[in-house]
Structures are given as structure tokens and as C-alpha cells.
Design an enzyme around this catalytic site. Structure first.
Site, PDB file in Angstrom:
ATOM      1  N   ASP A 323       0.950  -1.310  -0.057  1.00  0.00           N
ATOM      2  CA  ASP A 323       0.097   0.050  -0.086  1.00  0.00           C
ATOM      3  C   ASP A 323       1.007   1.120  -0.123  1.00  0.00           C
ATOM      4  O   ASP A 323       1.997   1.420   0.612  1.00  0.00           O
ATOM      5  CB  ASP A 323      -0.910   0.113   1.328  1.00  0.00           C
ATOM      6  CG  ASP A 323      -2.082  -0.896   0.913  1.00  0.00           C
ATOM      7  OD1 ASP A 323      -2.463  -1.011   0.048  1.00  0.00           O
ATOM      8  OD2 ASP A 323      -2.588  -1.409   2.016  1.00  0.00           O
ATOM      9  N   PHE A 391     -11.157  25.303   9.021  1.00  0.00           N
ATOM     10  CA  PHE A 391     -11.387  24.655   7.657  1.00  0.00           C
ATOM     11  C   PHE A 391     -12.790  24.193   7.924  1.00  0.00           C
ATOM     12  O   PHE A 391     -13.040  23.609   8.911  1.00  0.00           O
ATOM     13  CB  PHE A 391     -10.575  23.566   7.462  1.00  0.00           C
ATOM     14  CG  PHE A 391     -10.790  22.960   6.229  1.00  0.00           C
ATOM     15  CD1 PHE A 391     -10.438  23.129   4.895  1.00  0.00           C
ATOM     16  CD2 PHE A 391     -11.273  21.681   6.422  1.00  0.00           C
ATOM     17  CE1 PHE A 391     -10.707  22.562   3.861  1.00  0.00           C
ATOM     18  CE2 PHE A 391     -11.910  20.958   5.345  1.00  0.00           C
ATOM     19  CZ  PHE A 391     -11.354  21.349   3.959  1.00  0.00           C
ATOM     20  N   THR A 392     -13.694  24.227   6.928  1.00  0.00           N
ATOM     21  CA  THR A 392     -14.972  23.548   6.761  1.00  0.00           C
ATOM     22  C   THR A 392     -15.103  22.876   5.503  1.00  0.00           C
ATOM     23  O   THR A 392     -14.507  23.344   4.562  1.00  0.00           O
ATOM     24  CB  THR A 392     -16.263  24.418   6.995  1.00  0.00           C
ATOM     25  OG1 THR A 392     -16.079  25.423   5.856  1.00  0.00           O
ATOM     26  CG2 THR A 392     -16.142  25.235   8.401  1.00  0.00           C
ATOM     27  N   ALA A 393     -15.636  21.833   5.347  1.00  0.00           N
ATOM     28  CA  ALA A 393     -15.835  21.093   4.008  1.00  0.00           C
ATOM     29  C   ALA A 393     -16.552  21.958   3.094  1.00  0.00           C
ATOM     30  O   ALA A 393     -16.556  21.700   1.799  1.00  0.00           O
ATOM     31  CB  ALA A 393     -16.650  19.695   4.458  1.00  0.00           C
ATOM     32  N   GLN A 394     -17.444  22.905   3.463  1.00  0.00           N
ATOM     33  CA  GLN A 394     -18.058  23.944   2.566  1.00  0.00           C
ATOM     34  C   GLN A 394     -17.147  24.853   2.074  1.00  0.00           C
ATOM     35  O   GLN A 394     -17.191  25.159   0.792  1.00  0.00           O
ATOM     36  CB  GLN A 394     -19.307  24.420   3.250  1.00  0.00           C
ATOM     37  CG  GLN A 394     -20.460  23.539   3.599  1.00  0.00           C
ATOM     38  CD  GLN A 394     -20.206  22.771   4.786  1.00  0.00           C
ATOM     39  OE1 GLN A 394     -19.306  22.787   5.674  1.00  0.00           O
ATOM     40  NE2 GLN A 394     -20.576  21.439   4.955  1.00  0.00           N
ATOM     41  N   MET A 397     -11.397  25.901   2.730  1.00  0.00           N
ATOM     42  CA  MET A 397     -10.160  26.923   3.156  1.00  0.00           C
ATOM     43  C   MET A 397     -10.260  27.186   4.630  1.00  0.00           C
ATOM     44  O   MET A 397     -11.152  26.648   5.405  1.00  0.00           O
ATOM     45  CB  MET A 397     -10.395  28.121   2.188  1.00  0.00           C
ATOM     46  CG  MET A 397     -11.457  29.159   3.048  1.00  0.00           C
ATOM     47  SD  MET A 397     -11.601  30.662   2.134  1.00  0.00           S
ATOM     48  CE  MET A 397     -12.190  30.367   0.349  1.00  0.00           C
ATOM     49  N   SER A 398      -9.123  27.636   5.033  1.00  0.00           N
ATOM     50  CA  SER A 398      -8.891  27.997   6.633  1.00  0.00           C
ATOM     51  C   SER A 398      -7.874  29.332   6.505  1.00  0.00           C
ATOM     52  O   SER A 398      -7.384  29.711   5.583  1.00  0.00           O
ATOM     53  CB  SER A 398      -8.123  26.958   7.375  1.00  0.00           C
ATOM     54  OG  SER A 398      -6.972  26.680   6.984  1.00  0.00           O
ATOM     55  N   ASP A 546      -9.910  -5.782   2.316  1.00  0.00           N
ATOM     56  CA  ASP A 546      -8.510  -6.351   2.054  1.00  0.00           C
ATOM     57  C   ASP A 546      -8.435  -7.963   2.385  1.00  0.00           C
ATOM     58  O   ASP A 546      -7.702  -8.597   1.777  1.00  0.00           O
ATOM     59  CB  ASP A 546      -7.293  -5.690   2.876  1.00  0.00           C
ATOM     60  CG  ASP A 546      -7.137  -4.443   2.475  1.00  0.00           C
ATOM     61  OD1 ASP A 546      -7.272  -4.151   1.403  1.00  0.00           O
ATOM     62  OD2 ASP A 546      -6.610  -3.710   3.421  1.00  0.00           O
TER      63      ASP A 546
END
Length: 708
Positions: A323, A391-394, A397-398, A546
Site C-alpha cells: 500500500d 477549515f470546513t468542508a463547505q 479553506m482556513s 483487504d
């Protein structure tokens, strides 16, 4: 420190190991168990036969031969007992981690379970648990059985099995849900679904395997045993044919007497001595010890092999599946460069990137702060007047908003290219046309670009530059892959990344091939394709997805932190959960095969010198032409035979440390290893007995009553 490491530290030359192994070695002399080793079984029969002859017609010669034949069998049993004893000491350490545990079994199906307070549980012994039972384990309690966390999250102390004092997190869902009976919950609580009944858990199997109780002989070991048995039969027939020739020679010249011939030809004691010296007793005596020691070396590295077959297969591996994340690379993207736009100083970009990362607690954010400090000497600004923007998923950015003493607000942001382009446009600024070029170049190199921008007061927002994040290849991996390539092993990196990123990392790491955007089905199909070409495949894994590939691989190394399904599917479990250990396992497997091959070569080569010692001693007087073979010029026929028998016994005990430690492993091709094996152990096996037998002869000749 793990129990295995503690035991291993004592070393194979520790006198306590030899002393403690003596009772077990004595029990191994039982013919009912020794018959599985045909070579040593013949030696024991010969020793019993010479004992009868020595009692019937006692002499110093007869008793010396008899004693050393019994010592030969005893040394072989001792070698195996020492190897097993090391495992039993480790098993004893593991047993001390087991306690009589009370389990809190849920009396309902846990639907809607919200917490331990007032939970409907019943106290039962851990031995009463069955597959599918749900058990509540709270802080301070011992996990009563192997299972998977189905509700909750907790910090778990696994030092009992891994030797690592740092606690680990176990939580429901994902690939870190498996828990092991005998470990302890340190904080919070979890509900565990039992997956192994009492006495059949991971720790129980580990104890049985380490102790050697469930060790089965491997295919190569069985094949070698068959070869040794065939060679023993051949030498037995050859020795039997000597007797008619000896009877004829004595009848033709009755006056001739060299001390080992009588009216019936060669004496029974001499025939047995000749047979024992010619059959491959050295490898026959050490074969079991070599196999057990191979398993032991894995346990010392906190790897549990479910079978000796897996260890052997590791030594013959042709293809290695690894991996990318956590194996080839560190797994967390790290800042590797700040790329300022024209007109922007590097330090200005570094200061902005650091400020924008102050509220970013991700590994990537921490790496930006560290890189800015190390590369540019930037320090975080004072916290007064600084408002973090997490930071947010929307937003993707931070950053921070900094208010100056005169009330002007400066916004500093970092984030994905699309999000930062939109933020800059919203601030009235334009994105430099060179930014897409920088972003594309970083992506082509397999990295992740983050744009850094600022907006001060009423001024238009502007992009300062780009932060290059990359999944850093671990130090020394290129050299390790070069070593594997020199051994003839093909390395394949498996990753879920896009092909462009995968290609860049594969080129940097130096792997032979890669699979991008890999699915569990892709891994399984690759393993099957390699096996159809006659190759042996090894791989690592920790997740339920796996499991099919781990089961299909010839060597499947499951991580101890992984799911129960992965550990059940693999034939090895790494207690430290270090995927790179697969490379060490391959080396251990090759060392096992090299050790077995080296000592087999040495054992067979030994026979040449013994032939030159005993045959002239028997027939040189009757057939003077054979005196040309008497190149060692031993003192007497009796001394020659005793010296060969004594050397035959002592060489076994001398090689026990080598059998347990293993031949020193050096990465090389099969041809070069064979050449080195023949030179060192083939030539050494011829020369050493000549020197050893001659030295013993000088001592034996001083014993009164040896010669007739």
C-alpha cells in the site's frame, strides 16, 4: 518491551537455555516420537545395538563408540529442545498477561444503546462467552475476548501483546475496530461483539504457535526429510554390502588383523559407526531446530506466523504488493515548498501561509507551520487581534482575520485552488494567469496545491503564491526497493490515488510498477494473475475489504490494528501494525531457506572426510592399495573410527547457535547465493572434518586401551 523481546535478549549461548532444555531433550529420545526424524531414528537404533554389543563383549573401544552415539542422538534432541524452549519462554510471558476475567454481557441486542449507565448487563465468566455475544467494557476493565467494537470509542492498552506502552484508539466502524482479549480499556467505553470463543482467541492461538505445539512441518521441510530418508537407505545398503567383502578378505588372509575385523568380517560396532558417519546426521539433527528458530525470529519482531508454510513462502516471494499510504509514504501530506508569484517575497508568502494555518489542526496544516519556521524562520504572530477561521468542508479553506491597532482587518486564507479563486474574486481581486500553470505542475508531480491569498481592508484580494503539499516517501525506501530488485523481487505499489499522482510517487520511490485508483477487486485480480504465472505474492492489509486479497496471497500480512476479518484472512499478523515490516519478513524467510540449504550442504560435504577416515581404517591392511586414501594418517583403525564418531557428534552441538540465529542474510540473486553457499559451506564442510578428526585423533590416541 514485549515478552518476546525480553527472551530474545538472552541469546542462544545462554547456559540457562541449555540447562532448561535438558529434560525436554531427554523426553525426545522416546522412539515413538523420534521415528518422525528418520535419520536420527536410525542413529538411535544403532546406539541401542552397540549398547547390546558392548554389554556382551565389553571393551574401551565399544563403550566409547556407544557413549558417543548416544550423545549424537542427545545433541540432536537438545538442539530441538533449545529452539522450542525459547518459544515456551515467550509463551510463558504471554500467559502471564491472561487473567480470569469477568465479562459484562448485554442481555439485549443493544438497539438504541446510548451509554453504560443503567445498561441491561449480566456478569458472566469470560469462558462463557460465545460468538455474537455483545459485551460492555468500561475504563479500567479487561476486554474478555476477541471481537469488534460495534458501539463507542475508547483508548486501549495493548502492551500485553505488542510491548508498546502507548495506548491506541479503537472505535466502531472503519478498519480500527478489532480488539484482542486480554488488553485493557483505559478511557471511555465500548460495546464489543465477540468473534472468538474461549480458548480459540488470538492470544490462545499465539501462545500455541509460539510454544511450538501447533507447528507443522512445511512442504520444503517434508521434502528434505524424504531426501534424507532416501539417502539414509542408500548408505544403509552400501554399508551392508561392505560386510560380504570384509568376510571374503578375512577368509583369504586370516592372519591379517587391523583391530576392526573378526572372523565374521567387520564388527557390528564398526558397521554402525560407518553408517552413522555417512548418513547426513548434521542436517537431520538440526532440521527441526532451523524451522522452529525461523518462527522464533518472526516472534522477536512481533510478527505472528500462522504457519511455517507462510515463513517459507516469504523466502520465495517473487512479487510484493505494498500500500502506498503508510508503507511507501508517511501517509500525511507535508509542505515541501512555497512557490511565490512574481513580485511576492518568499518570506511574505511563508508568513501568510503560517498565519492561515494557525487554526488548522490537520497534519497538513501543522506541516505548513513547521516548514515556515524551518525554511524561513517565521514565528506565529501575537494572538491579540487574531481571529481563527477554521477549515470546513463547505468553504474548503482556513485562515485568520487580523485586526491592526488602527482597526484595519486583514484576511489571510489558504485552500483549494477553486475555493481560493472564488474567495479572491469575491474580494475584488484577479487571479494571476500563472497560477493555473503552477497548480497544474504540482498536480503533475503528484502533489497537492494550496493557494494562499490576502485581503487587507478595502484593497482587492490577491493571491501570494502556492503551497506545495506532497505525500513524502519514507527515508530509505528507494534503497530498500533496490535491494528487493537485486533479490529478484518485483514491487507493486497499490493506491487509490489518480494515475498521475501514483506515477509521480512510484517514480520517486523506485517501485517497479503501480496500480492507481485500486479497488479490492483490482488487488485480488493482480494476485491471481501473478500466481497464474507461477509467482508467489505477498501483500499487506488491515481492512475487511483487504480480506479476499490477503487470503489469496501466498503471504498475507494483516495489521493487528485492522479488522478481525483481515486477521483471519492473513497467514501472518504484525502486532506492531507496521506495513513496511513485510520487507523484513521476506528477509527472514530467505534467511530460513539459506540456513537450511547451507547446513544441508555442510552436512553432505562432511561425509567426504569421514569416508577418508573410516574406509582406509577398515581395509588398508587387507587391501594395501587403499592406503593411498589414508591421507590423514590417523593413529590406528580404532582411533580413526572413534575420531569420526566424536566429530560427527560435536559438530551438531557446534552448529546449534548457527541453526538458531540463522545464516547471515545478504541480499543477492539465487545464483550468487548458491555460489557462496557452495564455497563457504561446501568447501568448509570438506575441510573442517579433516582438521577436526585429525585433532580428535591426537587426543584419542592418548587414551589407554583403545587399540586392541
Amino acid at each position: 518491551m514485549s515478552p518476546s523481546t525480553t527472551v530474545a535478549a538472552s541469546g542462544v549461548l545462554d547456559p540457562r537455555q541449555w540447562r532448561d532444555a535438558a529434560p525436554s531433550a531427554f523426553r525426545k529420545l522416546n522412539p515413538l516420537s523420534l521415528w518422525r526424524n528418520p535419520v536420527m531414528f536410525i542413529v538411535e537404533l544403532g546406539a541401542a545395538f552397540t549398547t547390546v554389543l558392548a554389554v556382551a563383549d565389553p571393551s574401551v573401544f565399544a563403550w566409547v563408540i556407544t557413549v558417543w552415539l548416544w550423545l549424537t542422538v542427545g545433541f540432536a534432541a537438545l538442539a530441538e529442545a533449545i529452539a522450542e524452549g525459547r518459544g515456551k519462554a515467550q509463551a510463558a510471558g504471554l500467559r502471564r498477561t491472561r487473567t480470569e476475567t469477568t465479562a459484562h454481557r448485554l442481555t439485549t441486542d443493544a438497539a438504541g444503546f446510548t451509554g453504560p449507565d443503567g445498561a441491561p448487563v449480566e456478569e458472566v465468566p469470560a469462558t462463557a462467552l460465545r460468538n455474537g455475544d455483545l459485551v460492555l467494557v468500561e475504563a479500567g476493565q479487561v476486554i474478555p475476548a476477541d471481537g469488534d467494537v460495534v458501539i463507542g470509542i475508547a483508548s486501549v492498552d495493548e502492551s500485553a501483546i505488542t510491548g508498546e506502552s502507548a495506548p491506541v484508539i479503537r472505535e466502531s466502524g472503519g478498519d480500527r475496530s478489532a480488539v484482542t482479549g486480554g488488553t485493557r480499556v483505559l478511557s471511555d467505553w465500548v460495546v464489543v461483539e465477540v468473534t472468538a470463543e474461549s480458548g480459540k482467541g488470538f492470544m490462545d492461538r499465539m501462545i500455541a504457535l509460539v510454544e511450538g505445539a501447533s507447528r507443522q512441518r512445511t512442504p520444503n521441510e517434508i521434502a528434505l526429510n524424504i531426501l534424507l530418508a532416501a539417502m539414509t537407505i542408500v548408505f544403509l545398503l552400501a554399508v551392508v554390502t561392505i560386510q560380504p567383502a570384509a568376510i571374503y578378505a578375512k577368509a583369504a588372509s586370516p592372519a591379517l588383523d587391523n583391530g576392526v575385523l573378526d572372523a565374521g568380517g567387520v564388527t557390528g560396532i564398526v558397521l554402525v559407526s560407518l553408517l552413522v558417519c555417512l548418513i547426513p546426521t548434521t542436517i537431520g539433527a538440526l532440521l527441526s531446530a532451523i524451522g522452529i528458530a525461523g518462527m522464533d525470529r518472526l516472534v522477536q519482531r512481533n510478527v505472528l506466523a500462522m504457519s511455517g508454510r507462510a515463513v517459507e513462502a516469504a523466502g520465495d516471494v517473487d512479487t510484493l504488493l505494498l500500500d502506498k499510504t503508510g508503507t511507501v509514504t508517511h501517509g500525511n501530506r507535508r509542505a515541501s515548498a512555497f512557490l511565490p508569484l512574481p513580485g511576492v517575497a518568499g518570506r511574505e508568502l511563508a508568513e501568510a501561509a503560517l498565519s492561515a494555518s494557525l487554526a488548522d489542526e490537520t497534519p497538513e496544516g501543522r506541516s505548513i507551520v513547521d516548514f515556515a519556521r524551518e525554511a524561513y524562520g517565521v514565528v506565529p504572530p501575537e494572538s491579540s487581534g487574531v481571529t481563527p477561521v477554521p477549515f470546513t468542508a463547505q468553504s474548503r479553506m482556513s485562515g485568520v482575520d487580523v485586526v491592526s491597532p488602527d482597526g484595519v482587518t486583514t484576511g489571510v486564507r489558504k485552500g483549494a485552488a477553486a475555493a481560493m479563486t472564488a474567495w479572491t474574486a469575491a474580494g475584488g481581486g484577479d487571479v494571476d494567469p500563472r497560477v493555473p500553470e503552477l497548480v497544474g505542475r504540482i498536480s503533475d508531480e503528484g502533489g497537492t496545491p494550496l493557494l494562499v491569498a490576502v485581503c487587507t481592508g478595502d484593497e482587492p484580494a490577491r493571491v501570494l503564491g502556492v503551497v506545495h503539499l506532497k505525500d513524502v516517501v519514507k527515508d530509505g525506501m528507494t534503497e530498500r526497493f533496490d535491494t528487493l530488485r537485486a533479490m529478484g523481487i518485483r514491487t507493486v505499489m497499490v493506491t487509490g490515488d489518480n494515475p498521475r499522482t501514483a506515477a509521480a510517487i512510484a517514480a520517486e520511490a523506485g517501485v517497479d510498477d503501480f496500480i492507481a485508483e485500486a479497488t479490492p477487486e483490482d488487488k485480488l485480480e493482480l494476485i491471481r494473475a501473478e500466481q497464474r504465472r507461477g509467482r508467489l505474492v505477498a501483500m499487506t492489509g488491515d481492512g475487511t475489504n483487504d480480506a479476499p486479497a490477503l487470503a489469496q496471497a501466498d503471504v498475507g500480512l494483516a495489521m493487528n490494528t485492522g479488522t478481525s476479518a483481515a486477521k483471519e484472512a492473513g497467514n501472518m499478523v504484525d502486532l506492531d501494525s507496521d506495513p513496511t515490516k513485510l520487507i523484513e519478513i521476506v528477509a527472514i524467510g530467505k534467511q530460513l531457506l539459506m540456513t537450511r540449504g547451507a547446513l544441508t550442504t555442510f552436512s553432505i560435504a562432511n561425509d567426504i572426510a569421514k569416508y577418508f577416515a573410516i574406509i582406509p581404517a577398515i581395509f588398508a591392511v587387507v587391501h594395501p592399495g587403499l592406503d593411498a586414501l589414508n591421507i590423514m594418517r590417523l593413529s590406528s583403525p580404532e582411533s580413526a573410527i572413534i575420531s569420526a564418531v566424536v566429530f560427527n557428534a560435536l559438530i551438531i552441538i557446534a552448529l546449534v547457535p548457527l541453526a538458531l540465529r540463522g545464516v547471515r542474510y545478504r541480499p543477492a540473486t539465487a545464483v550468487s547465493m548458491l555460489r557462496r553457499n557452495l564455497f563457504v559451506y561446501g568447501l568448509g564442510g570438506v575441510v573442517a572434518p579433516f582438521l577436526g578428526i585429525k585433532a580428535i585423533d591426537l587426543l584419542v590416541s592418548l587414551i589407554p586401551g583403545i587399540t586392541s
